[in-house]
Design a protein around this motif. Sequence first.
Motif, PDB file in Angstrom:
ATOM      1  N   LEU A  20      21.249  -8.500  36.730  1.00 25.99           N
ATOM      2  CA  LEU A  20      20.577  -9.140  35.596  1.00 25.99           C
ATOM      3  C   LEU A  20      19.404  -8.302  35.124  1.00 25.99           C
ATOM      4  N   TYR A  51      29.567  -7.026  35.778  1.00 29.62           N
ATOM      5  CA  TYR A  51      29.591  -8.473  35.589  1.00 29.62           C
ATOM      6  C   TYR A  51      30.987  -9.045  35.811  1.00 29.62           C
ATOM      7  N   ARG A  55      31.677 -11.981  38.360  1.00 31.78           N
ATOM      8  CA  ARG A  55      32.367 -13.211  37.934  1.00 31.78           C
ATOM      9  C   ARG A  55      33.526 -13.538  38.864  1.00 31.78           C
ATOM     10  N   GLN A  83      23.351 -17.746  35.434  1.00 32.91           N
ATOM     11  CA  GLN A  83      24.117 -17.276  34.284  1.00 32.91           C
ATOM     12  C   GLN A  83      24.146 -18.318  33.174  1.00 32.91           C
ATOM     13  N   ARG A 107      26.985 -12.561  25.403  1.00 31.35           N
ATOM     14  CA  ARG A 107      26.704 -13.939  25.802  1.00 31.35           C
ATOM     15  C   ARG A 107      26.884 -14.855  24.611  1.00 31.35           C
TER      16      ARG A 107
END
Length: 215
Positions: A20, A51, A55, A83, A107
């Motif tokens: 992040l 990512y 995930r 998230q 995002r």
Amino acid sequence: MEELKADLERGRLEAARPLLALELELQEAAAAGRASEEELVRRQSEVEALYALLRDQVLGQLRRPLEAEPERLRQALAVLAEQERQDHAAAAAAAGPPGCPGLAATRPRGWLQLWRDGVAQAAAERLSRRPAADAEGRTEAERAFLHMGRTMKEDLEAVVERLKPLFPADIRVVAAYAESYHAEFASQLSALTQFELCPRDTYMLLLWVQNLYPK
């Protein structure tokens, strides 16, 4: 990047925090014009690849939460919650001035919805299994009802007893499972009643609707 990739491939969810930080650092570099467009594209593609690994690790833990170790489950939930916060922050920022030039919008990632989709898929898999014929001479509809009813009851009890204490309240884990199981039960029941039922199956269906289900 290589260290984070190695950590994520080993399943170390602690790598979520530095990942992040890399994402935010990239956004700052783009906003300040400290990197060329080509450099931004390259770095963003590397961040997004990491990512994707994260995930898969997080959702892999949450896909079968009753089988996961409690501590690993807490780590996965913490990453999921963070998230979700970042997704909300990105949505709020999108309502303001234009975002970072040179960066593609990544995002909201929607991991929480992906988890809910996984819950629905698990409910479908659990309830769609058909038990073998038993020695008591039950009809196919009776066997299906008994299997679905017992499975739903046992699974939801396990969710309340084992998962609810671990999940953050705002994720509403019990509601997510209950809604998915009830939706799948209703779907299979609707398919079952498309065919003409014998009096015995009709009686069982009415008994379920009027007596067993409300309890």
